[in-house]
Design a protein around this motif. Structure first.
Motif, PDB file in Angstrom:
ATOM      1  N   ALA A  59      -8.548   4.767   1.274  1.00 56.44           N
ATOM      2  CA  ALA A  59      -7.646   5.200   0.214  1.00 56.44           C
ATOM      3  C   ALA A  59      -7.026   4.018  -0.519  1.00 56.44           C
ATOM      4  O   ALA A  59      -6.939   4.005  -1.747  1.00 56.44           O
ATOM      5  N   VAL A  60      -6.591   3.034   0.253  1.00 58.34           N
ATOM      6  CA  VAL A  60      -5.887   1.887  -0.327  1.00 58.34           C
ATOM      7  C   VAL A  60      -6.387   0.608   0.331  1.00 58.34           C
ATOM      8  O   VAL A  60      -6.617   0.574   1.545  1.00 58.34           O
ATOM      9  N   ARG A  61      -6.565  -0.423  -0.467  1.00 57.61           N
ATOM     10  CA  ARG A  61      -6.853  -1.756   0.062  1.00 57.61           C
ATOM     11  C   ARG A  61      -5.872  -2.743  -0.558  1.00 57.61           C
ATOM     12  O   ARG A  61      -5.668  -2.748  -1.766  1.00 57.61           O
ATOM     13  N   ILE A  62      -5.270  -3.546   0.295  1.00 54.27           N
ATOM     14  CA  ILE A  62      -4.386  -4.617  -0.154  1.00 54.27           C
ATOM     15  C   ILE A  62      -5.078  -5.933   0.165  1.00 54.27           C
ATOM     16  O   ILE A  62      -5.525  -6.146   1.295  1.00 54.27           O
ATOM     17  N   GLU A  63      -5.177  -6.792  -0.827  1.00 54.70           N
ATOM     18  CA  GLU A  63      -5.840  -8.084  -0.641  1.00 54.70           C
ATOM     19  C   GLU A  63      -4.914  -9.191  -1.140  1.00 54.70           C
ATOM     20  O   GLU A  63      -4.534  -9.220  -2.306  1.00 54.70           O
ATOM     21  N   ILE A  64      -4.560 -10.087  -0.231  1.00 56.67           N
ATOM     22  CA  ILE A  64      -3.632 -11.174  -0.522  1.00 56.67           C
ATOM     23  C   ILE A  64      -4.375 -12.489  -0.335  1.00 56.67           C
ATOM     24  O   ILE A  64      -4.893 -12.762   0.739  1.00 56.67           O
ATOM     25  N   THR A  65      -4.446 -13.282  -1.388  1.00 52.86           N
ATOM     26  CA  THR A  65      -5.140 -14.574  -1.336  1.00 52.86           C
ATOM     27  C   THR A  65      -4.199 -15.642  -1.901  1.00 52.86           C
ATOM     28  O   THR A  65      -3.135 -15.319  -2.447  1.00 52.86           O
ATOM     29  N   MET A  70      -3.457  -8.253  -4.767  1.00 48.40           N
ATOM     30  CA  MET A  70      -4.160  -7.108  -5.347  1.00 48.40           C
ATOM     31  C   MET A  70      -3.989  -5.863  -4.470  1.00 48.40           C
ATOM     32  O   MET A  70      -4.094  -5.927  -3.248  1.00 48.40           O
ATOM     33  N   ILE A  71      -3.716  -4.743  -5.132  1.00 41.87           N
ATOM     34  CA  ILE A  71      -3.676  -3.432  -4.475  1.00 41.87           C
ATOM     35  C   ILE A  71      -4.699  -2.546  -5.168  1.00 41.87           C
ATOM     36  O   ILE A  71      -4.660  -2.382  -6.393  1.00 41.87           O
ATOM     37  N   ILE A  72      -5.596  -1.969  -4.384  1.00 42.11           N
ATOM     38  CA  ILE A  72      -6.660  -1.120  -4.930  1.00 42.11           C
ATOM     39  C   ILE A  72      -6.423   0.320  -4.482  1.00 42.11           C
ATOM     40  O   ILE A  72      -6.314   0.603  -3.288  1.00 42.11           O
ATOM     41  N   ARG A  74      -8.323   3.422  -4.183  1.00 41.19           N
ATOM     42  CA  ARG A  74      -9.702   3.897  -4.222  1.00 41.19           C
ATOM     43  C   ARG A  74      -9.796   5.337  -4.739  1.00 41.19           C
ATOM     44  O   ARG A  74     -10.775   5.707  -5.407  1.00 41.19           O
ATOM     45  N   LEU A  75      -8.809   6.162  -4.422  1.00 38.08           N
ATOM     46  CA  LEU A  75      -8.886   7.578  -4.782  1.00 38.08           C
ATOM     47  C   LEU A  75      -8.788   7.784  -6.291  1.00 38.08           C
ATOM     48  O   LEU A  75      -9.430   8.671  -6.852  1.00 38.08           O
ATOM     49  N   ASN A  76      -7.976   6.957  -6.946  1.00 33.13           N
ATOM     50  CA  ASN A  76      -7.782   7.095  -8.388  1.00 33.13           C
ATOM     51  C   ASN A  76      -8.545   6.053  -9.192  1.00 33.13           C
ATOM     52  O   ASN A  76      -8.374   5.972 -10.419  1.00 33.13           O
ATOM     53  N   LYS A  77      -9.384   5.254  -8.500  1.00 35.98           N
ATOM     54  CA  LYS A  77     -10.184   4.218  -9.167  1.00 35.98           C
ATOM     55  C   LYS A  77      -9.303   3.321 -10.064  1.00 35.98           C
ATOM     56  O   LYS A  77      -9.564   3.126 -11.247  1.00 35.98           O
ATOM     57  N   ALA A  78      -8.222   2.812  -9.454  1.00 36.25           N
ATOM     58  CA  ALA A  78      -7.284   1.960 -10.179  1.00 36.25           C
ATOM     59  C   ALA A  78      -6.878   0.789  -9.294  1.00 36.25           C
ATOM     60  O   ALA A  78      -7.000   0.846  -8.070  1.00 36.25           O
ATOM     61  N   TYR A  79      -6.404  -0.283  -9.940  1.00 30.36           N
ATOM     62  CA  TYR A  79      -5.972  -1.440  -9.158  1.00 30.36           C
ATOM     63  C   TYR A  79      -4.918  -2.248  -9.907  1.00 30.36           C
ATOM     64  O   TYR A  79      -4.810  -2.205 -11.133  1.00 30.36           O
ATOM     65  N   VAL A  80      -4.130  -2.975  -9.120  1.00 29.53           N
ATOM     66  CA  VAL A  80      -3.174  -3.943  -9.633  1.00 29.53           C
ATOM     67  C   VAL A  80      -3.597  -5.302  -9.118  1.00 29.53           C
ATOM     68  O   VAL A  80      -3.900  -5.458  -7.931  1.00 29.53           O
ATOM     69  N   LYS A  81      -3.626  -6.301  -9.987  1.00 31.83           N
ATOM     70  CA  LYS A  81      -3.964  -7.661  -9.579  1.00 31.83           C
ATOM     71  C   LYS A  81      -3.048  -8.605 -10.318  1.00 31.83           C
ATOM     72  O   LYS A  81      -3.073  -8.673 -11.550  1.00 31.83           O
ATOM     73  N   GLU A  82      -2.209  -9.317  -9.564  1.00 23.62           N
ATOM     74  CA  GLU A  82      -1.211 -10.174 -10.180  1.00 23.62           C
ATOM     75  C   GLU A  82      -1.154 -11.528  -9.484  1.00 23.62           C
ATOM     76  O   GLU A  82      -1.381 -11.638  -8.281  1.00 23.62           O
ATOM     77  N   ARG A 236      -7.545  -1.355 -14.482  1.00 22.12           N
ATOM     78  CA  ARG A 236      -6.424  -2.225 -14.129  1.00 22.12           C
ATOM     79  C   ARG A 236      -5.143  -1.633 -14.714  1.00 22.12           C
ATOM     80  O   ARG A 236      -5.061  -1.385 -15.919  1.00 22.12           O
ATOM     81  N   ILE A 237      -4.145  -1.407 -13.861  1.00 11.19           N
ATOM     82  CA  ILE A 237      -2.906  -0.762 -14.296  1.00 11.19           C
ATOM     83  C   ILE A 237      -1.714  -1.586 -13.833  1.00 11.19           C
ATOM     84  O   ILE A 237      -1.847  -2.572 -13.103  1.00 11.19           O
ATOM     85  N   SER A 238      -0.520  -1.161 -14.240  1.00 12.07           N
ATOM     86  CA  SER A 238       0.704  -1.847 -13.833  1.00 12.07           C
ATOM     87  C   SER A 238       1.096  -1.428 -12.415  1.00 12.07           C
ATOM     88  O   SER A 238       0.694  -0.366 -11.920  1.00 12.07           O
TER      89      SER A 238
END
Length: 249
Positions: A59-65, A70-72, A74-82, A236-238
């Motif tokens: 449902a959700v993936r959080i990726e910190i580099t 980034m928060i993805i 998956r269910l709504n096909k949307a992501y935040v990347k800052e 890509r959304i806010s």
């Protein structure tokens, strides 16, 4: 004393990778929502959290580099990347990838530098009481910014394990935010003591998170991809819009 203390993220904490199954439970208004998933961490490179819905759908993936957060969804096909300088809470609290990494790895950190060493012993004050120690970052070791001048960073240790990390911030209008991260149920991972239970409280004027993350099957597997590639189907959304979508699930 400093090297023996878990505050020091040197040889005693030298594992390069941690992988675990997790149960993530969020508390809100007297109710709770639990999701299973996984936690994958590769030192100085990536922290990934995957949360599974209905037992099999990511449902959700959080990726910190070091370069982005980034928060993805998956269910709504949307992501935040800052980048970190675009995230107000992280910026105001003097945090970075390396600060967040230290919190996840159960280690001490000093904002403004990537890793602490024995040379940083004078950056901290240590108060001992029986088996407990309270460690405080000295004011002169903080980055010289208005935000960090109002921040207090403390850690509590028991029996040579960090059991609590706390960052508290008050701005000029006295609006307060904080991160309280508690650690428990320490287990041996190839000779290293590592917490299998994390209790997380994050509060800002805009965000309020109260959650637990229980880890199981912890190991140091290093065979996994540390970067996620998204297809063009993802929008890509806010961050504000993503929070609204997740709350509607």
């Amino acid at each position: 004393m400093f090297v023996d203390c878990p505050a020091y993220n040197g040889p005693a904490k030298a594992k390069n990778s941690i992988v675990a199954k997790i149960k993530f439970t969020a508390h809100r208004n007297g109710s709770e929502v639990s999701l299973s998933g996984s936690l994958k961490m590769r030192r100085d490179e990536c922290i990934q959290i995957q949360l599974i819905a209905m037992g099999f759908i990511e449902a959700v993936r959080i990726e910190i580099t070091p370069d982005y957060f980034m928060i993805i969804d998956r269910l709504n096909k949307a992501y935040v990347k800052e980048q970190y300088n675009n995230i107000e809470f992280i910026q105001k609290n003097g945090l970075s990838f390396y600060s967040l990494q230290s919190i996840f790895w159960n280690e001490l950190f000093r904002p403004g530098i990537n890793h602490i060493t024995e040379q940083n012993i004078n950056d901290f004050s240590i108060k001992a009481e029986d088996t407990r120690r309270t460690i405080t970052l000295n004011d002169n070791a903080k980055p010289q910014t208005t935000e960090m001048a109002a921040a207090t960073l403390t850690w509590t240790t028991e029996d040579n394990n960090i059991t609590r990390a706390s960052i508290q911030y008050a701005d000029e209008n006295t609006l307060k935010s904080h991160i309280h991260w508690q650690y428990a149920d320490f287990t041996n991972v190839n000779g290293v003591s590592f917490p299998s239970k994390n209790m997380i409280q994050i509060k800002t004027p805009r965000v309020n998170i109260d959650a637990e993350m229980q880890l199981g099957h912890i190991n140091d597997d290093n065979n996994w991809e540390s970067r996620t590639t998204l297809s063009k189907k993802y929008e890509r959304i806010s961050l504000e819009k993503l929070i609204q979508l997740i709350r509607s699930l």
